[in-house]
Enzyme design. Structure first.
Site, short mmCIF file in Angstrom:
data_model
loop_
_atom_site.label_atom_id
_atom_site.label_comp_id
_atom_site.label_asym_id
_atom_site.label_seq_id
_atom_site.Cartn_x
_atom_site.Cartn_y
_atom_site.Cartn_z
N ALA A 164 76.92 36.03 28.12
CA ALA A 164 77.85 35.00 28.61
C ALA A 164 78.83 34.50 27.56
O ALA A 164 79.50 33.51 27.76
CB ALA A 164 77.06 33.83 29.20
N TYR B 244 75.24 55.01 32.58
CA TYR B 244 75.59 53.71 33.17
C TYR B 244 75.37 53.70 34.68
O TYR B 244 74.84 52.73 35.24
CB TYR B 244 77.06 53.42 32.83
CG TYR B 244 77.60 52.08 33.24
CD1 TYR B 244 77.31 50.92 32.52
CD2 TYR B 244 78.47 51.96 34.34
CE1 TYR B 244 77.85 49.69 32.88
CE2 TYR B 244 79.01 50.74 34.69
CZ TYR B 244 78.70 49.61 33.96
OH TYR B 244 79.25 48.40 34.32
N LYS C 238 72.90 51.25 36.69
CA LYS C 238 73.41 50.32 37.70
C LYS C 238 72.81 50.59 39.09
O LYS C 238 72.67 49.67 39.91
CB LYS C 238 74.94 50.36 37.74
CG LYS C 238 75.59 49.77 36.48
CD LYS C 238 75.06 48.38 36.13
CE LYS C 238 75.97 47.58 35.22
NZ LYS C 238 75.38 46.29 34.83
P1 NAP Z 1 81.87 42.49 28.24
O1 NAP Z 1 83.20 41.81 28.25
O2 NAP Z 1 81.69 43.69 27.35
O3 NAP Z 1 80.74 41.40 27.94
C1 NAP Z 1 79.39 41.77 27.87
C2 NAP Z 1 78.64 40.78 27.00
O4 NAP Z 1 77.27 41.20 26.95
C3 NAP Z 1 79.16 40.75 25.56
O5 NAP Z 1 79.33 39.44 25.11
C4 NAP Z 1 78.07 41.49 24.81
O6 NAP Z 1 77.92 41.09 23.46
C5 NAP Z 1 76.84 41.09 25.61
N1 NAP Z 1 75.72 41.96 25.30
C6 NAP Z 1 75.74 43.31 25.10
N2 NAP Z 1 74.51 43.75 24.82
C7 NAP Z 1 73.68 42.67 24.83
C8 NAP Z 1 72.29 42.49 24.58
N3 NAP Z 1 71.50 43.52 24.27
N4 NAP Z 1 71.79 41.24 24.67
C9 NAP Z 1 72.58 40.19 24.96
N5 NAP Z 1 73.90 40.29 25.21
C10 NAP Z 1 74.45 41.53 25.14
O7 NAP Z 1 81.47 43.02 29.69
P2 NAP Z 1 81.92 42.53 31.16
O8 NAP Z 1 83.02 43.41 31.59
O9 NAP Z 1 82.06 41.08 31.22
O10 NAP Z 1 80.63 43.00 32.00
C11 NAP Z 1 79.57 42.12 32.34
C12 NAP Z 1 78.61 42.83 33.27
O11 NAP Z 1 79.32 43.28 34.44
C13 NAP Z 1 77.97 44.08 32.66
O12 NAP Z 1 76.65 44.22 33.12
C14 NAP Z 1 78.83 45.20 33.21
O13 NAP Z 1 78.15 46.42 33.23
C15 NAP Z 1 79.12 44.66 34.60
N6 NAP Z 1 80.32 45.23 35.22
C16 NAP Z 1 81.56 45.10 34.65
C17 NAP Z 1 82.66 45.65 35.29
C18 NAP Z 1 84.07 45.54 34.74
O14 NAP Z 1 84.98 46.12 35.36
N7 NAP Z 1 84.31 44.83 33.68
C19 NAP Z 1 82.50 46.35 36.48
C20 NAP Z 1 81.23 46.48 37.02
C21 NAP Z 1 80.14 45.91 36.39
P3 NAP Z 1 78.74 41.84 22.30
O15 NAP Z 1 80.16 41.43 22.50
O16 NAP Z 1 78.14 41.30 21.03
O17 NAP Z 1 78.51 43.30 22.50
#
Ligand code: NAP
Length: 251
Positions: A12, A152, A156
């Site tokens: 978050a 991935y 998912k």
């Molecule tokens: P993001 O901007 O990369 O943010 C993900 C966050 O999770 C980052 O702050 C990251 O920290 C943290 N994180 C990674 N590994 C972790 C761990 N082991 N423990 C605790 N925190 C951790 O990603 P987002 O796009 O917001 O995506 C959020 C979720 O939605 C994910 O599950 C992703 O797969 C899903 N999702 C995203 C999209 C999209 O289009 N963006 C689409 C479908 C699904 P660091 O910065 O330190 O790595």
């Protein structure tokens, strides 16, 4: 609702997780903002505080059982027992199958699947005790298959099966479990994908928007709105569902 609900949102510090944490706080919940690097949670925590909400930032790796246990203990100590959990932390390690390393397979499975498992197992204790709970886990349209994402998409799709099983097991305790499967959401996660494809982020967004029925890419708040519904008091009869938040239908 008489008492204030306490929520944990993982990953978050930024992106979708930050939007969900801010939205749940606006809905009246106290929120534990969990991310790998505790200092990175400060901006989400301060946005919530500035809006009059209550939040604490906690550093934890969701794939490490002792971190998860400590994160939940700190949530209990600072905000109270958590009964809302959003499993959002995620990483990408994309590659075509023939180039995909074991390390990149394991890393993606660890954060998405093991992370959701460990967090849910820890938080359900409090939900069962409270006889009320909400678990929301982030899936993706990639669960239906996506080139370069064998790891991935498997994770998912796994989240969807995990969610349905939690719904079956925890329903008797008045705990619901649902998944949100976003399509293209404009966050840093996809910024890295654009870089890898050799296009600017803006070109990447414009190209993607043309393929989406509503003719725009998604924003973190689009996902936060869905999470808000699943975590609400009124959503108590909605469980085991996967909601695609993708600007159009999915196959
Ligand atoms: P993001 O901007 O990369 O943010 C993900 C966050 O999770 C980052 O702050 C990251 O920290 C943290 N994180 C990674 N590994 C972790 C761990 N082991 N423990 C605790 N925190 C951790 O990603 P987002 O796009 O917001 O995506 C959020 C979720 O939605 C994910 O599950 C992703 O797969 C899903 N999702 C995203 C999209 C999209 O289009 N963006 C689409 C479908 C699904 P660091 O910065 O330190 O790595």
């Amino acid at each position: 609702m008489s008492e204030r609900r306490v929520a944990i949102v993982t990953g978050a510090a930024r992106g979708i997780g930050a939007a969900i944490a801010i939205r749940l706080a606006a809905d009246g919940m106290a929120v534990a903002v969990v991310d790998l690097d505790e200092s990175a949670t400060a901006s989400t925590v301060s946005v919530i505080g500035a809006a009059g909400g209550s939040a604490v930032g906690i550093g934890a790796d969701v794939s490490v059982a002792s971190d998860v246990q400590r994160a939940v203990e700190r949530t209990v100590a600072t905000l109270g027992a958590p009964t809302v959990l959003v499993n959002n932390a995620g990483i990408l390690r994309d590659n075509l199958l023939f180039k995909l390393s074991e390390g990149d397979w394991d890393a993606v499975m660890s954060v998405h699947l093991r992370g959701a498992f460990l967090m849910s197992r820890e938080v359900q204790k409090h939900q069962v005790e409270a006889k009320w709970g909400r678990i929301v886990s982030l899936s993706s349209t990639s669960a239906l298959g996506n080139r370069g994402q064998a790891n991935y998409s498997a994770a998912k799709a796994g989240i969807q099966g995990f969610t349905k099983t939690l719904a079956i097991e925890l329903g008797q305790f008045n705990v619901t479990a649902n998944a949100i499967a976003p399509g293209f959401i404009a966050t840093d996660m996809l910024r890295a994908t654009a870089e890898r494809m050799g296009v600017t982020f803006e070109e990447f967004l414009t190209g993607a928007a043309k393929q989406i029925p509503v003719r725009r890419v998604g924003q973190p708040d689009d996902v936060a709105a869905a999470a808000s519904f699943f975590c609400s008091e009124e959503a108590g009869f909605v469980s085991g569902q996967v909601l695609y938040v993708a600007g159009g239908p999915q196959d």
